[in-house]
Design a protein around this motif. Structure first.
Motif, PDB file in Angstrom:
ATOM      1  N   TYR A   1      67.368   3.085 -10.022  1.00 54.35           N
ATOM      2  CA  TYR A   1      68.563   2.496 -10.644  1.00 54.35           C
ATOM      3  C   TYR A   1      69.290   1.509  -9.736  1.00 54.35           C
ATOM      4  CZ  TYR A   1      73.338   2.014 -12.304  1.00 54.35           C
ATOM      5  OH  TYR A   1      74.549   1.505 -12.676  1.00 54.35           O
ATOM      6  N   PRO A   2      69.420   1.785  -8.410  1.00 49.00           N
ATOM      7  CA  PRO A   2      70.135   0.823  -7.546  1.00 49.00           C
ATOM      8  C   PRO A   2      69.530  -0.574  -7.538  1.00 49.00           C
ATOM      9  CG  PRO A   2      69.915   2.928  -6.426  1.00 49.00           C
ATOM     10  CD  PRO A   2      69.093   3.025  -7.671  1.00 49.00           C
ATOM     11  N   LEU A   3      68.293  -0.720  -8.003  1.00 51.07           N
ATOM     12  CA  LEU A   3      67.690  -2.053  -8.063  1.00 51.07           C
ATOM     13  C   LEU A   3      68.432  -2.962  -9.048  1.00 51.07           C
ATOM     14  CD1 LEU A   3      63.886  -1.153  -8.008  1.00 51.07           C
ATOM     15  CD2 LEU A   3      65.272  -2.030  -6.120  1.00 51.07           C
ATOM     16  N   SER A   4      69.246  -2.352  -9.919  1.00 46.69           N
ATOM     17  CA  SER A   4      70.033  -3.165 -10.853  1.00 46.69           C
ATOM     18  C   SER A   4      71.064  -4.021 -10.125  1.00 46.69           C
ATOM     19  CB  SER A   4      70.749  -2.256 -11.866  1.00 46.69           C
ATOM     20  OG  SER A   4      71.707  -1.421 -11.215  1.00 46.69           O
ATOM     21  N   ALA A   5      71.273  -3.753  -8.833  1.00 46.60           N
ATOM     22  CA  ALA A   5      72.211  -4.551  -8.040  1.00 46.60           C
ATOM     23  C   ALA A   5      71.809  -6.019  -7.979  1.00 46.60           C
ATOM     24  CB  ALA A   5      72.321  -3.985  -6.622  1.00 46.60           C
ATOM     25  N   VAL A   6      70.528  -6.307  -8.288  1.00 49.64           N
ATOM     26  CA  VAL A   6      70.066  -7.692  -8.339  1.00 49.64           C
ATOM     27  C   VAL A   6      70.920  -8.521  -9.292  1.00 49.64           C
ATOM     28  CG1 VAL A   6      68.145  -9.174  -9.064  1.00 49.64           C
ATOM     29  CG2 VAL A   6      67.697  -7.130  -7.697  1.00 49.64           C
TER      30      VAL A   6
ATOM     31  N   TRP B   1      74.133  -7.837 -10.125  1.00 48.60           N
ATOM     32  CA  TRP B   1      75.565  -7.694  -9.897  1.00 48.60           C
ATOM     33  C   TRP B   1      76.161  -8.976  -9.309  1.00 48.60           C
ATOM     34  CZ3 TRP B   1      76.062  -2.414  -6.846  1.00 48.60           C
ATOM     35  CH2 TRP B   1      75.507  -1.397  -7.632  1.00 48.60           C
ATOM     36  N   THR B   2      77.465  -9.122  -9.518  1.00 46.90           N
ATOM     37  CA  THR B   2      78.217 -10.110  -8.752  1.00 46.90           C
ATOM     38  C   THR B   2      78.659  -9.452  -7.454  1.00 46.90           C
ATOM     39  OG1 THR B   2      80.126 -11.593  -8.791  1.00 46.90           O
ATOM     40  CG2 THR B   2      80.431  -9.445  -9.814  1.00 46.90           C
ATOM     41  N   GLU B   3      78.972 -10.244  -6.456  1.00 43.94           N
ATOM     42  CA  GLU B   3      79.412  -9.679  -5.176  1.00 43.94           C
ATOM     43  C   GLU B   3      80.856  -9.189  -5.301  1.00 43.94           C
ATOM     44  OE1 GLU B   3      79.343  -7.886  -2.412  1.00 43.94           O
ATOM     45  OE2 GLU B   3      77.599  -9.114  -1.915  1.00 43.94           O
TER      46      GLU B   3
ATOM     47  N   ALA C   1      86.041 -16.092  -9.192  1.00 42.69           N
ATOM     48  CA  ALA C   1      85.009 -16.010 -10.230  1.00 42.69           C
ATOM     49  C   ALA C   1      84.506 -14.579 -10.383  1.00 42.69           C
ATOM     50  CB  ALA C   1      83.855 -16.942  -9.880  1.00 42.69           C
ATOM     51  N   SER C   2      84.270 -13.892  -9.285  1.00 47.38           N
ATOM     52  CA  SER C   2      83.775 -12.519  -9.321  1.00 47.38           C
ATOM     53  C   SER C   2      84.812 -11.583  -9.933  1.00 47.38           C
ATOM     54  CB  SER C   2      83.431 -12.057  -7.903  1.00 47.38           C
ATOM     55  OG  SER C   2      83.072 -10.692  -7.897  1.00 47.38           O
ATOM     56  N   HIS C   3      86.075 -11.729  -9.509  1.00 45.55           N
ATOM     57  CA  HIS C   3      87.151 -10.864  -9.995  1.00 45.55           C
ATOM     58  C   HIS C   3      87.322 -11.010 -11.513  1.00 45.55           C
ATOM     59  CE1 HIS C   3      91.190  -9.122 -10.429  1.00 45.55           C
ATOM     60  NE2 HIS C   3      90.986  -8.537  -9.266  1.00 45.55           N
ATOM     61  N   ARG C   4      87.286 -12.240 -11.996  1.00 47.41           N
ATOM     62  CA  ARG C   4      87.451 -12.466 -13.437  1.00 47.41           C
ATOM     63  C   ARG C   4      86.250 -11.972 -14.232  1.00 47.41           C
ATOM     64  NH1 ARG C   4      90.233 -18.499 -12.857  1.00 47.41           N
ATOM     65  NH2 ARG C   4      92.359 -17.714 -12.452  1.00 47.41           N
ATOM     66  N   GLN C   5      85.061 -12.073 -13.642  1.00 52.37           N
ATOM     67  CA  GLN C   5      83.867 -11.558 -14.319  1.00 52.37           C
ATOM     68  C   GLN C   5      83.929 -10.038 -14.464  1.00 52.37           C
ATOM     69  OE1 GLN C   5      80.125 -12.753 -12.571  1.00 52.37           O
ATOM     70  NE2 GLN C   5      78.993 -11.130 -13.598  1.00 52.37           N
ATOM     71  N   LEU C   6      84.470  -9.371 -13.445  1.00 53.97           N
ATOM     72  CA  LEU C   6      84.524  -7.908 -13.447  1.00 53.97           C
ATOM     73  C   LEU C   6      85.708  -7.357 -14.234  1.00 53.97           C
ATOM     74  CD1 LEU C   6      83.682  -7.285  -9.674  1.00 53.97           C
ATOM     75  CD2 LEU C   6      82.246  -6.614 -11.614  1.00 53.97           C
ATOM     76  N   LYS C   7      86.862  -8.015 -14.136  1.00 52.83           N
ATOM     77  CA  LYS C   7      88.097  -7.425 -14.650  1.00 52.83           C
ATOM     78  C   LYS C   7      88.812  -8.264 -15.696  1.00 52.83           C
ATOM     79  CE  LYS C   7      88.669  -5.255 -10.128  1.00 52.83           C
ATOM     80  NZ  LYS C   7      89.572  -4.934  -9.005  1.00 52.83           N
ATOM     81  N   GLY C   8      88.215  -9.397 -16.089  1.00 51.66           N
ATOM     82  CA  GLY C   8      88.832 -10.212 -17.117  1.00 51.66           C
ATOM     83  C   GLY C   8      89.953 -11.082 -16.580  1.00 51.66           C
ATOM     84  N   GLN C   9      90.723 -11.680 -17.508  1.00 54.43           N
ATOM     85  CA  GLN C   9      91.775 -12.623 -17.120  1.00 54.43           C
ATOM     86  C   GLN C   9      93.121 -12.274 -17.749  1.00 54.43           C
ATOM     87  OE1 GLN C   9      90.649 -16.873 -17.032  1.00 54.43           O
ATOM     88  NE2 GLN C   9      88.568 -16.279 -17.594  1.00 54.43           N
TER      89      GLN C   9
ATOM     90  N   LYS D   1      79.025  -6.969   7.018  1.00 60.80           N
ATOM     91  CA  LYS D   1      78.466  -8.278   7.375  1.00 60.80           C
ATOM     92  C   LYS D   1      77.815  -8.984   6.190  1.00 60.80           C
ATOM     93  CE  LYS D   1      75.443 -10.561  10.744  1.00 60.80           C
ATOM     94  NZ  LYS D   1      76.485 -11.523  11.142  1.00 60.80           N
ATOM     95  N   PHE D   2      77.088  -8.220   5.346  1.00 64.80           N
ATOM     96  CA  PHE D   2      76.270  -8.841   4.296  1.00 64.80           C
ATOM     97  C   PHE D   2      76.770  -8.588   2.875  1.00 64.80           C
ATOM     98  CE2 PHE D   2      73.357  -8.183   7.911  1.00 64.80           C
ATOM     99  CZ  PHE D   2      72.930  -9.488   8.104  1.00 64.80           C
ATOM    100  N   GLY D   3      77.880  -7.867   2.717  1.00 67.20           N
ATOM    101  CA  GLY D   3      78.387  -7.614   1.380  1.00 67.20           C
ATOM    102  C   GLY D   3      77.881  -6.294   0.819  1.00 67.20           C
ATOM    103  N   ARG D   4      78.069  -6.099  -0.493  1.00 66.29           N
ATOM    104  CA  ARG D   4      77.761  -4.803  -1.114  1.00 66.29           C
ATOM    105  C   ARG D   4      76.392  -4.761  -1.785  1.00 66.29           C
ATOM    106  NH1 ARG D   4      81.894  -4.663   2.090  1.00 66.29           N
ATOM    107  NH2 ARG D   4      83.960  -4.412   1.161  1.00 66.29           N
TER     108      ARG D   4
END
Length: 417
Positions: free
Chosen positions: A144-149, A151-153, A169-177, A43-46
């Motif tokens: 350490y999980p507080l680093s999720a602040v 993160w991109t979704e 936008a999220s996919h390109r930020q994580l995995k490039g283009q 419901k709320f994402g990761r």
């Protein structure tokens, strides 16, 4: 637990029944966490669930540090079971969805290795320092999980909600283009735009794209636990004491086995870059299965006084068994089971896997002391060997190769077979 038993004037109940519950209750109490985390994550994402989890982890370690009775330790186990619930649901989702196919398997294997780092460090602290110091390390790691602040979704979750611009936008930020990443992104968006209408769980269970990967995942989870790997890690002192009749050897052997486990898991991570996962998984499973039979036979011959027990041989046999289990089933069971679940039924599959993992884990840990008592150590290892034989055959027959394949390609495999 061994250190608590030695403490004079201890207020802890260390009867065999309480000890068995302390070792196994976290798996049973993780079951509602699996469902809750799965629903909230869908419901709320990761990101948000990970941040909430950090609070529970820190709180549980504070309870652990201040515990003065076995009941308080049980409360800690129940609270900390949230971490196990997270580890078998959202953590697998994050690694499979945030990483590219080229590195996904390695990251999933590293995730699995991290858990056994915790076992090794905890056993080392319990051997050389006071057991309460484990909580200090636990609190630091739980922050350490507080680093999720930052993160991109997850792009997969964003696509499943129809937020395709955010997904891009999220996919390109994580995995490039690069071309491969753009192809994966296009396939992801296309699969979500053209996805079939939602179906009920009752209808989903008869679809081969659902039940085939789910059954495979269950086979891998069962093989992982019935191999005796977790039993050897949790009951290491008791198992080695039964084999060698030496407390000093038991402590040394426990730390050696933990070291071999962690080292072998990282070796497996490296080898997975050069070899197919299916080949590595099945080969290491076969070798582990052979050594389970060898250990059972060796212990039986010792029991019957045909040969004399040798402490070095005993520890080395267990170490070799740990090497093969750690290079294969331990690192690849969660990796492959996380990859083969179809995107359409990802959350349902994750919940089923999480429930199976935790229920099986606690049940095996709970019954193992009785197996050792009623059938002897050799009988327990024979039971593990027979179970692994059956499950390895099933995996050999049905497990696909997932190395370097996108989640969409793996999903199409189960639609076609």
């Amino acid at each position: 637990m061994a250190q608590i038993k030695k403490e004079s004037n201890s207020t802890f109940d260390t009867s065999p029944n309480i000890v068995a519950w302390l070792y196994s209750v976290f798996g049973y109490s993780a079951i509602p966490w699996v469902v809750a985390v799965g629903v909230v994550t869908e419901k709320f994402g990761r990101k948000k669930p990970i941040l909430i989890g950090s609070v529970f982890f820190v709180t549980s370690f504070i309870i652990f540090y201040t515990s003065k009775s076995s009941i308080q330790l049980l409360i800690y186990e129940i609270m900390y079971s949230s971490a196990l619930g997270y580890g078998t649901t959202i953590c697998i989702l994050i690694v499979t969805e945030y990483t590219s196919p080229k590195y996904r398997g390695i990251f999933l294997a590293i995730k699995s290795a991290s858990g056994f780092w915790g076992v090794w460090v905890s056993n080392a602290i319990g051997t050389y320092c006071h057991w309460r110091n484990i909580a200090i390390i636990g609190v630091v790691c739980s922050l350490y999980p507080l680093s999720a602040v930052f993160w991109t979704e997850s792009p997969v979750w964003l696509a499943s909600k129809g937020r395709f611009d955010d997904c891009t936008a999220s996919h390109r930020q994580l995995k490039g283009q690069d071309s491969e990443s753009e192809k994966e992104l296009a396939n992801l968006i296309a699969s979500q735009k053209n996805k079939a209408k939602p179906v009920t769980f009752r209808r989903a269970v008869v679809l081969k794209e659902f039940y085939k990967p789910i059954l495979l995942s269950i086979f891998m989870i069962l093989q992982y636990h019935f191999s005796g790997k977790f039993v050897c890690s949790i009951y290491a002192l008791e198992v080695i004491k039964k084999i060698t009749a030496s407390e000093e050897t038991a402590y040394m052997g426990m730390l050696i086995l933990d070291g071999f486990t962690v080292f072998s898991m990282y070796v497996g991570c490296v080898l997975s870059k050069f070899f197919k996962r299916r080949h590595m998984y099945l080969t290491s499973s076969l070798m582990a299965n052979i050594f389970l039979y060898i250990i059972s036979l060796y212990l039986y011959l010792v029991k019957c006084n045909f040969i004399t027990e040798n402490k070095v041989v005993s520890v080395m046999l267990l170490a070799i068994l740990n090497i093969f289990l750690s290079c294969g089933p331990v690192i690849f069971s969660t990796s492959i089971s996380g990859e083969i679940l179809p995107i359409r039924f990802k959350m349902a599959g994750i919940i089923v896997n999480g429930l199976t993992f935790n229920l099986t884990l606690s049940t095996v840990l709970k019954i193992s002391p009785y197996l050792f008592k009623e059938f002897g150590t050799h009988g327990a290892f024979l039971f593990y060997a027979l179970a692994v034989t059956i499950l390895t055959y099933l995996l050999y027959k049905y497990m696909p190769e997932t190395k370097d394949k996108t989640l969409q390609e793996i999903e199409m495999y189960f639609k076609d077979v």
